[in-house]
Design a protein around this motif. Structure first.
Motif, mmCIF file in Angstrom:
data_model
loop_
_atom_site.group_PDB
_atom_site.id
_atom_site.type_symbol
_atom_site.label_atom_id
_atom_site.label_comp_id
_atom_site.label_asym_id
_atom_site.label_seq_id
_atom_site.Cartn_x
_atom_site.Cartn_y
_atom_site.Cartn_z
ATOM 1 N N LEU A 91 0.834 -1.207 0.000
ATOM 2 C CA LEU A 91 0.000 0.000 0.000
ATOM 3 C C LEU A 91 0.868 1.256 0.000
ATOM 4 N N GLY A 92 2.015 1.180 0.668
ATOM 5 C CA GLY A 92 2.958 2.296 0.637
ATOM 6 C C GLY A 92 3.511 2.526 -0.763
ATOM 7 N N PHE A 93 3.862 1.450 -1.464
ATOM 8 C CA PHE A 93 4.321 1.589 -2.848
ATOM 9 C C PHE A 93 3.233 2.187 -3.725
ATOM 10 N N ARG A 94 2.010 1.745 -3.489
ATOM 11 C CA ARG A 94 0.891 2.275 -4.275
ATOM 12 C C ARG A 94 0.713 3.769 -4.017
ATOM 13 N N ALA A 95 0.841 4.183 -2.749
ATOM 14 C CA ALA A 95 0.717 5.603 -2.426
ATOM 15 C C ALA A 95 1.830 6.407 -3.095
ATOM 16 N N ILE A 96 3.026 5.855 -3.162
ATOM 17 C CA ILE A 96 4.143 6.553 -3.820
ATOM 18 C C ILE A 96 3.839 6.752 -5.303
ATOM 19 N N VAL A 97 3.397 5.694 -5.962
ATOM 20 C CA VAL A 97 3.108 5.778 -7.397
ATOM 21 C C VAL A 97 1.927 6.714 -7.648
ATOM 22 N N ASN A 98 0.858 6.588 -6.868
ATOM 23 C CA ASN A 98 -0.306 7.452 -7.063
ATOM 24 C C ASN A 98 0.034 8.910 -6.762
ATOM 25 N N GLY A 99 0.833 9.144 -5.729
ATOM 26 C CA GLY A 99 1.241 10.508 -5.414
ATOM 27 C C GLY A 99 2.104 11.109 -6.504
ATOM 28 N N ALA A 100 2.954 10.291 -7.105
ATOM 29 C CA ALA A 100 3.815 10.788 -8.183
ATOM 30 C C ALA A 100 2.998 11.106 -9.427
ATOM 31 N N THR A 101 2.008 10.280 -9.738
ATOM 32 C CA THR A 101 1.192 10.550 -10.923
ATOM 33 C C THR A 101 0.274 11.747 -10.712
ATOM 34 N N MET A 102 -0.126 12.016 -9.473
ATOM 35 C CA MET A 102 -1.006 13.154 -9.191
ATOM 36 C C MET A 102 -0.210 14.386 -8.762
ATOM 37 N N HIS A 103 1.137 14.282 -8.686
ATOM 38 C CA HIS A 103 2.018 15.374 -8.276
ATOM 39 C C HIS A 103 1.650 15.903 -6.886
ATOM 40 N N ARG A 104 1.465 14.969 -5.935
ATOM 41 C CA ARG A 104 1.126 15.347 -4.561
ATOM 42 C C ARG A 104 2.252 14.864 -3.652
ATOM 43 N N ALA A 105 3.020 15.790 -3.144
ATOM 44 C CA ALA A 105 4.189 15.467 -2.324
ATOM 45 C C ALA A 105 3.776 14.836 -0.992
ATOM 46 N N GLY A 106 2.648 15.218 -0.436
ATOM 47 C CA GLY A 106 2.184 14.660 0.841
ATOM 48 C C GLY A 106 1.881 13.177 0.729
ATOM 49 N N VAL A 107 1.260 12.783 -0.365
ATOM 50 C CA VAL A 107 0.937 11.364 -0.570
ATOM 51 C C VAL A 107 2.218 10.566 -0.796
ATOM 52 N N ILE A 108 3.172 11.152 -1.528
ATOM 53 C CA ILE A 108 4.454 10.477 -1.739
ATOM 54 C C ILE A 108 5.175 10.296 -0.400
ATOM 55 N N GLY A 109 5.189 11.337 0.411
ATOM 56 C CA GLY A 109 5.834 11.244 1.724
ATOM 57 C C GLY A 109 5.183 10.207 2.613
ATOM 58 N N PHE A 110 3.848 10.137 2.596
ATOM 59 C CA PHE A 110 3.140 9.116 3.374
ATOM 60 C C PHE A 110 3.498 7.718 2.881
ATOM 61 N N GLY A 111 3.563 7.548 1.567
ATOM 62 C CA GLY A 111 3.924 6.250 1.007
ATOM 63 C C GLY A 111 5.329 5.835 1.373
#
Length: 160
Positions: free
Chosen positions: A58-78
């Motif tokens: 789920l962390g990897f998924r959050a990293i990928v989704n955050g990168a595609t949506m350009h959201r640094a907070g989601v990437i950091g959480f992932g």
């Protein structure tokens, strides 16, 4: 002792614990009587491993989704979720395996003491002279380690 009446027999069959519950009692009861704290720790390590091993994808998924949506907070959480859950799952897996080995040894010791107590409780040495009784005692001794390892193997199955 008199044979139970049919109504009593029916009540006993109806109120008997299901077979799976009885088998779980045999498998885990030996380990529980050997060391309840260690068995609890093994179960908690297994549950922790399972939860953390489900969390890092789920962390990897959050990293990928955050990168595609350009959201640094989601990437950091992932990254944080992955950084905690991936090594945590490996540590709990290794700790669970080591604790399971110790639990197997303690359960085997307890079973050995029970077998020795049963053999020594016999009033005479007849059980050593009769081949069928000696075969039963040998079978108990040979299968002691397998029965003692059952809880650790069951928890290992849950980890896989």
């Amino acid at each position: 002792m008199a044979e139970p009446r049919p109504a009593q027999r029916h009540w006993a069959q109806r109120h008997r614990a299901p077979r799976m519950v009885r088998r779980a009692g045999v498998l885990f009861g030996t380990a529980w009587r050997a060391d309840p704290g260690l068995l609890t720790l093994c179960v908690l390590a297994t549950l922790g491993y399972v939860l953390l091993s489900l969390a890092y994808p789920l962390g990897f998924r959050a990293i990928v989704n955050g990168a595609t949506m350009h959201r640094a907070g989601v990437i950091g959480f992932g990254v944080l979720l992955t950084a905690i859950s991936l090594p945590g799952s490996w540590v709990l897996r290794l700790a669970g395996a080591n604790l399971g080995s110790k639990l197997t040894d303690k359960a085997s010791l307890r079973l050995g003491l029970q077998i020795g107590g049963l053999v020594n409780a016999a009033p005479f040495l007849e059980h050593f002279e009769r081949p069928e009784h000696l075969a039963e005692i040998d079978t108990l001794r040979e299968r002691r380690r397998t029965l003692a390892a059952a809880p650790a193997q069951s928890l290992g199955l849950a980890r896989s």
